[in-house]
Design an enzyme around this catalytic site. Structure first.
Site, PDB file in Angstrom:
ATOM      1  N   ASN A 199     -13.959  -3.934   8.355  1.00  7.28           N
ATOM      2  CA  ASN A 199     -15.141  -2.999   8.722  1.00  7.28           C
ATOM      3  C   ASN A 199     -16.121  -3.578   9.605  1.00  7.28           C
ATOM      4  OD1 ASN A 199     -17.212  -1.065   8.554  1.00  7.28           O
ATOM      5  ND2 ASN A 199     -16.665  -0.574   6.451  1.00  7.28           N
ATOM      6  N   CYS A 254     -22.616   2.831   9.632  1.00  8.30           N
ATOM      7  CA  CYS A 254     -21.506   2.832  10.243  1.00  8.30           C
ATOM      8  C   CYS A 254     -20.914   4.237  11.050  1.00  8.30           C
ATOM      9  CB  CYS A 254     -20.210   2.819   9.054  1.00  8.30           C
ATOM     10  SG  CYS A 254     -20.306   1.222   8.073  1.00  8.30           S
ATOM     11  N   HIS A 259     -14.000   5.749  11.916  1.00  7.31           N
ATOM     12  CA  HIS A 259     -14.453   4.552  11.502  1.00  7.31           C
ATOM     13  C   HIS A 259     -13.284   3.874  10.770  1.00  7.31           C
ATOM     14  CE1 HIS A 259     -16.976   1.609   9.807  1.00  7.31           C
ATOM     15  NE2 HIS A 259     -16.913   2.409   8.497  1.00  7.31           N
TER      16      HIS A 259
HETATM   17  O1  UT7 Z   1     -18.308   1.391   5.979  1.00  7.59           O
HETATM   18  C1  UT7 Z   1     -19.088   2.252   5.298  1.00  7.59           C
HETATM   19  C2  UT7 Z   1     -18.132   3.196   4.446  1.00  7.59           C
HETATM   20  N1  UT7 Z   1     -17.506   2.029   3.437  1.00  7.59           N
HETATM   21  C3  UT7 Z   1     -16.315   2.759   3.029  1.00  7.59           C
HETATM   22  O2  UT7 Z   1     -15.913   3.547   3.412  1.00  7.59           O
HETATM   23  C4  UT7 Z   1     -15.713   1.976   1.649  1.00  7.59           C
HETATM   24  C5  UT7 Z   1     -15.449   2.863   0.547  1.00  7.59           C
HETATM   25  N2  UT7 Z   1     -14.934   2.363  -0.552  1.00  7.59           N
HETATM   26  C6  UT7 Z   1     -13.844   1.727  -0.651  1.00  7.59           C
HETATM   27  O3  UT7 Z   1     -13.035   1.586   0.490  1.00  7.59           O
HETATM   28  C7  UT7 Z   1     -13.122   1.273  -1.951  1.00  7.59           C
HETATM   29  O4  UT7 Z   1     -13.980   1.777  -2.934  1.00  7.59           O
HETATM   30  C8  UT7 Z   1     -13.182  -0.334  -2.220  1.00  7.59           C
HETATM   31  C9  UT7 Z   1     -12.194  -0.954  -1.231  1.00  7.59           C
HETATM   32  C10 UT7 Z   1     -14.515  -0.980  -1.836  1.00  7.59           C
HETATM   33  C11 UT7 Z   1     -12.771  -0.773  -3.654  1.00  7.59           C
HETATM   34  O5  UT7 Z   1     -11.580   0.082  -3.806  1.00  7.59           O
HETATM   35  P1  UT7 Z   1     -11.251   0.959  -5.324  1.00  7.59           P
HETATM   36  O6  UT7 Z   1      -9.939   1.222  -5.291  1.00  7.59           O
HETATM   37  O7  UT7 Z   1     -12.463   1.759  -5.472  1.00  7.59           O
HETATM   38  O8  UT7 Z   1     -11.654  -0.353  -6.426  1.00  7.59           O
HETATM   39  P2  UT7 Z   1     -12.791  -0.291  -7.456  1.00  7.59           P
HETATM   40  O9  UT7 Z   1     -14.049  -0.584  -7.107  1.00  7.59           O
HETATM   41  O10 UT7 Z   1     -12.212   0.882  -8.393  1.00  7.59           O
HETATM   42  O11 UT7 Z   1     -12.158  -1.687  -8.384  1.00  7.59           O
HETATM   43  C12 UT7 Z   1     -10.687  -1.803  -9.041  1.00  7.59           C
HETATM   44  C13 UT7 Z   1     -10.878  -3.054  -9.818  1.00  7.59           C
HETATM   45  C14 UT7 Z   1     -11.927  -3.423 -10.389  1.00  7.59           C
HETATM   46  O12 UT7 Z   1     -11.436  -4.350 -11.506  1.00  7.59           O
HETATM   47  P3  UT7 Z   1     -11.236  -3.468 -12.997  1.00  7.59           P
HETATM   48  O13 UT7 Z   1     -12.824  -2.978 -13.250  1.00  7.59           O
HETATM   49  O14 UT7 Z   1     -10.485  -2.347 -12.853  1.00  7.59           O
HETATM   50  O15 UT7 Z   1     -10.641  -4.560 -14.072  1.00  7.59           O
HETATM   51  C15 UT7 Z   1     -12.657  -4.451  -9.670  1.00  7.59           C
HETATM   52  O16 UT7 Z   1     -13.229  -5.439 -10.348  1.00  7.59           O
HETATM   53  O17 UT7 Z   1     -10.383  -4.185  -8.578  1.00  7.59           O
HETATM   54  C16 UT7 Z   1     -11.709  -5.262  -8.984  1.00  7.59           C
HETATM   55  N3  UT7 Z   1     -11.725  -5.782  -7.552  1.00  7.59           N
HETATM   56  C17 UT7 Z   1     -11.304  -6.804  -7.039  1.00  7.59           C
HETATM   57  N4  UT7 Z   1     -10.238  -7.325  -7.349  1.00  7.59           N
HETATM   58  C18 UT7 Z   1      -9.920  -8.559  -6.538  1.00  7.59           C
HETATM   59  C19 UT7 Z   1     -13.003  -5.514  -6.683  1.00  7.59           C
HETATM   60  N5  UT7 Z   1     -12.912  -6.394  -5.651  1.00  7.59           N
HETATM   61  C20 UT7 Z   1     -11.957  -7.080  -5.824  1.00  7.59           C
HETATM   62  C21 UT7 Z   1     -11.331  -8.138  -4.906  1.00  7.59           C
HETATM   63  N6  UT7 Z   1     -10.344  -8.769  -5.502  1.00  7.59           N
HETATM   64  N7  UT7 Z   1     -12.038  -8.278  -3.847  1.00  7.59           N
END
Ligand code: UT7
Length: 329
Positions: free
Chosen positions: A286, A123, A256
């Site tokens: 993204n 990225c 980005h």
């Molecule tokens: O391009 C390269 C750079 N990439 C990035 O910059 C990505 C950086 N990371 C992010 O943008 C975020 O970490 C994400 C958008 C990927 C995830 O957001 P988050 O706030 O960190 O969520 P999380 O991983 O802590 O997940 C929270 C909850 C989890 O459930 P529990 O364990 O709290 O029950 C996940 O299982 O959300 C759940 N979850 C979803 N729920 C519904 C994860 N993906 C989904 C989904 N739909 N698609």
């Protein structure tokens, strides 16, 4: 004695999104059929994404890049044969080799033998590619470059993994970068830390006629998020220091487009209001190396980003890589 140009300046921008527009609702319905639960609300709240574009089967990064390049050439008032360097930033190349840049050169009908190559910095690829092109132009190696970010991330998504498959989209953006005595690229700041290879990768590789390991994207989103918010401010400040400018001199931040929360955090740290940030993540998702040139072209074509303004581009991604480019349009 040949005098080298003082600057490399962007003289045209272009972009292309494949026509298949997939909303969160449509994607959630498709995933539900496979027993994977997600929702429009979750995706918007955590990322700011409302929709993304997916390329149809058989459409490759070079095809998307071709459309973006044609627009950029038209904006610069140039013909394809005027180009003497092509650099494509991509993590989803058409083939293992040759480069997507070589395929793109042929599709553009460029027969002047100019050098072409791909840059692989995920990225951050576009800020890496732009920095390389800037250096080559200022060294006198090239005078008119096409710098392209082109991706078909839909090909490497694991649609069984809701934590990643809702985040990415396909598209391409391009700029024409020309030798100039008028200020253009003012400063760059690039970095990498290979100790974080595992947090965002496609681990598979081709060996003995087979793909060994998974050919699909895997990401520890939280780890990437934490690293990203830490490094982007530093890279921005480094470019400002190198150029002798202050944060208030920035007219536009073109980051980005991975997550609106990362963009808001960077803007806050740089004391920039969100009105000065070009945001396209809601419509594009993204698009990895394509996201910055796509957003820049959107800013230019919407009349927001104008000639003479100071623009900060910032990328962060797999590797772990990150970097920024400060420029005058
Ligand atoms: O391009 C390269 C750079 N990439 C990035 O910059 C990505 C950086 N990371 C992010 O943008 C975020 O970490 C994400 C958008 C990927 C995830 O957001 P988050 O706030 O960190 O969520 P999380 O991983 O802590 O997940 C929270 C909850 C989890 O459930 P529990 O364990 O709290 O029950 C996940 O299982 O959300 C759940 N979850 C979803 N729920 C519904 C994860 N993906 C989904 C989904 N739909 N698609």
């Amino acid at each position: 004695m040949t005098l080298h140009p003082r600057y490399a300046r962007i003289t045209g921008t272009g972009s292309y999104l494949p026509p298949r527009h997939v909303t969160n609702h449509a994607l959630a319905a498709e995933l539900a059929e496979r027993g994977i639960e997600t929702s429009h609300e979750w995706i918007v709240e955590r990322t700011g994404i409302h929709a993304r574009h997916f390329a149809d089967p058989g459409v490759n990064s070079s095809d998307l890049g071709l459309q973006a390049c044609q627009q950029a050439l038209q904006a610069a008032g140039l013909q394809a044969q005027d180009i003497d360097l092509i650099i494509v930033a991509t993590s989803t190349p058409d083939m293992v080799f040759p480069s997507t840049a070589a395929i793109l050169q042929h599709k553009l009908g460029i027969t002047n033998g100019c050098p072409v190559f791909d840059v692989q910095a995920v990225c951050s690829g576009f800020v890496y590619a732009l920095t390389v092109a800037d250096a080559m132009i200022r060294a006198g190696t090239a005078r008119r470059a096409l710098v392209v970010g082109a991706e078909v991330f839909s090909r490497i998504l694991n649609f069984e993994d809701r934590t990643t498959c809702v985040l990415f989209g396909d598209g391409a953006g391009a700029v024409v970068l020309e030798a100039s005595d008028e200020p253009g690229i003012l400063a760059s700041d690039l970095h990498a830390d290979g100790s974080h290879v595992g947090i965002l990768c496609v681990p598979g590789h081709v060996s003995g006629g087979k793909v060994l390991g998974s050919p699909l994207l895997t990401m520890d989103g939280q780890a990437v998020f934490k690293l990203a918010v830490g490094v982007l401010e530093k890279a921005a400040r480094a470019t400002l220091d190198k150029a002798g400018l202050q944060e208030q001199d920035i007219d536009w931040l073109v980051p980005h487009q991975a997550n609106i929360r990362i963009m808001q955090s960077t803007a806050r740290k740089l004391r920039l209001p969100m009105e000065k940030v070009i945001v396209t993540v809601q419509d594009h998702g993204n698009t990895s190396a394509a996201s910055i040139p796509l957003a820049l072209d959107h800013g230019v074509r919407s009349g927001q980003v104008q000639k003479g303004q100071t623009v900060l581009l910032e990328g962060v991604g797999g590797g772990f890589t990150w970097g920024a480019v400060l420029l005058k349009m």
